[in-house]
Design a protein around this motif. Sequence first.
Motif, short mmCIF file in Angstrom:
data_model
loop_
_atom_site.label_atom_id
_atom_site.label_comp_id
_atom_site.label_asym_id
_atom_site.label_seq_id
_atom_site.Cartn_x
_atom_site.Cartn_y
_atom_site.Cartn_z
N SER A 57 0.03 90.06 51.21
CA SER A 57 -0.11 90.24 49.73
C SER A 57 0.34 89.24 48.87
CB SER A 57 0.69 91.50 49.47
OG SER A 57 0.35 91.92 48.22
N PHE A 58 -0.44 88.86 48.04
CA PHE A 58 -0.24 87.98 46.88
C PHE A 58 -0.14 88.73 45.57
CE2 PHE A 58 -3.27 86.17 50.05
CZ PHE A 58 -2.48 85.30 50.55
N LEU A 114 -9.73 81.96 54.21
CA LEU A 114 -8.86 81.45 53.49
C LEU A 114 -7.57 82.37 53.72
CD1 LEU A 114 -10.29 80.62 49.88
CD2 LEU A 114 -9.42 79.14 51.75
N GLY A 115 -7.83 83.72 54.11
CA GLY A 115 -6.69 84.75 54.48
C GLY A 115 -6.15 84.26 55.70
N PRO A 126 2.65 78.48 51.04
CA PRO A 126 2.08 79.79 50.85
C PRO A 126 1.76 80.27 49.52
CG PRO A 126 4.19 79.71 52.27
CD PRO A 126 3.97 78.43 51.69
N GLU A 127 2.26 79.71 48.38
CA GLU A 127 2.16 80.01 47.03
C GLU A 127 0.64 79.37 46.69
OE1 GLU A 127 5.69 77.15 46.43
OE2 GLU A 127 4.95 78.55 47.85
N GLU A 128 0.39 78.04 47.14
CA GLU A 128 -0.96 77.42 46.98
C GLU A 128 -1.83 78.23 47.73
OE1 GLU A 128 1.00 72.70 47.03
OE2 GLU A 128 -0.29 73.35 48.58
N PHE A 170 -6.59 81.68 47.39
CA PHE A 170 -6.99 83.06 47.96
C PHE A 170 -7.71 83.96 46.48
CE2 PHE A 170 -7.07 87.31 49.38
CZ PHE A 170 -7.70 87.27 50.54
N ALA A 171 -6.78 84.03 45.66
CA ALA A 171 -7.24 84.66 44.48
C ALA A 171 -8.20 84.31 43.75
CB ALA A 171 -5.83 84.83 43.70
N ALA A 172 -8.26 82.81 43.71
CA ALA A 172 -9.47 82.13 42.94
C ALA A 172 -10.79 82.31 43.73
CB ALA A 172 -9.13 80.62 43.03
N ARG A 173 -10.66 82.21 45.08
CA ARG A 173 -11.99 82.61 45.64
C ARG A 173 -12.58 84.32 45.64
NH1 ARG A 173 -16.62 80.60 46.98
NH2 ARG A 173 -17.27 80.70 49.29
#
Length: 288
Positions: A84-85, A121-122, A137-139, A144-147
């Motif tokens: 989870s992000f 990306l996951g 991991p944060e990158e 992932f969120a941007a995609r």
Amino acid sequence: MAATTIAQSASVSVIDYRCSAGPADTPFVEWHCGYCVSYVRKGSFGYRLRGEAYELVAGSVLVGHPGDEYTCTHDHVCGDECLSFQLAPELVDTLSGRSRGEQRGIWRTGCVPPLPELMVLGELAQAAAEGRNEVAPEEAGMLFAARFVEVVSGRKPKSPEVTARDRRRAVEAALWIDAHSCENIDLALAAAETGLSPFHFLRLFTKALGVSPHQYLVRSRLRHAARLLAGDAGDGRAITDVALDVGFADLSNFVRSFHRAAGIPPLAFRRAVQGNSKIFQDRLAAFA
């Protein structure tokens, strides 16, 4: 449910969730405390949100909006695992666009089915969380969120224009990272040196230099380690001491990263430069 925080910063937190619930367990109501996108990497579960029912399997993405009430069920199988992000509102604003209505629509999607655009990306993010690549991991969470936003909104991202000032910022940041590579540096700290948000710094640095800030940090540490192991300063020093001196937090991560880069472990590298030429000869013979 077991929750392990892999990485945490002001912009994004990466959390590993492992649930062992099954059909016999009674579901209960939960609430999303913030924005999140969670990649299902194993198992399956039901997601009940705002009167809608979703079934998530490996490759699906759970989408969370602050304040939303939801229930997870396990009617079919026991357990699931998710990466989870958890995203800061400022990062969500940056990713989602300026329109408040657009933002609400994206982050109240509820669920995204298994899509190749997100699954690749996951898995990249999962490998990063396990330390199996050079991506922080944060990158990976930001990527992932941007995609996710791109896929759900249908908007194509604009490639950042890198000005002369941006290039100078990227170079100065790289010099700063190299000079402080033995220290505990994360994306937020490096971004602060440039006066940019972590997301914009990540895009600018990667565009200008061709590597992400974390990749450059890891490679800088490896370069300093190779310099120590190849010179007199590395004589007689334990490999663990070399790893810690250049900034690696543990020996296994250093050995894995060095082996991936050099093709041989750090101890073999030192033996080779100290006169055991057969090690390098064997490497060269592989190309014959």
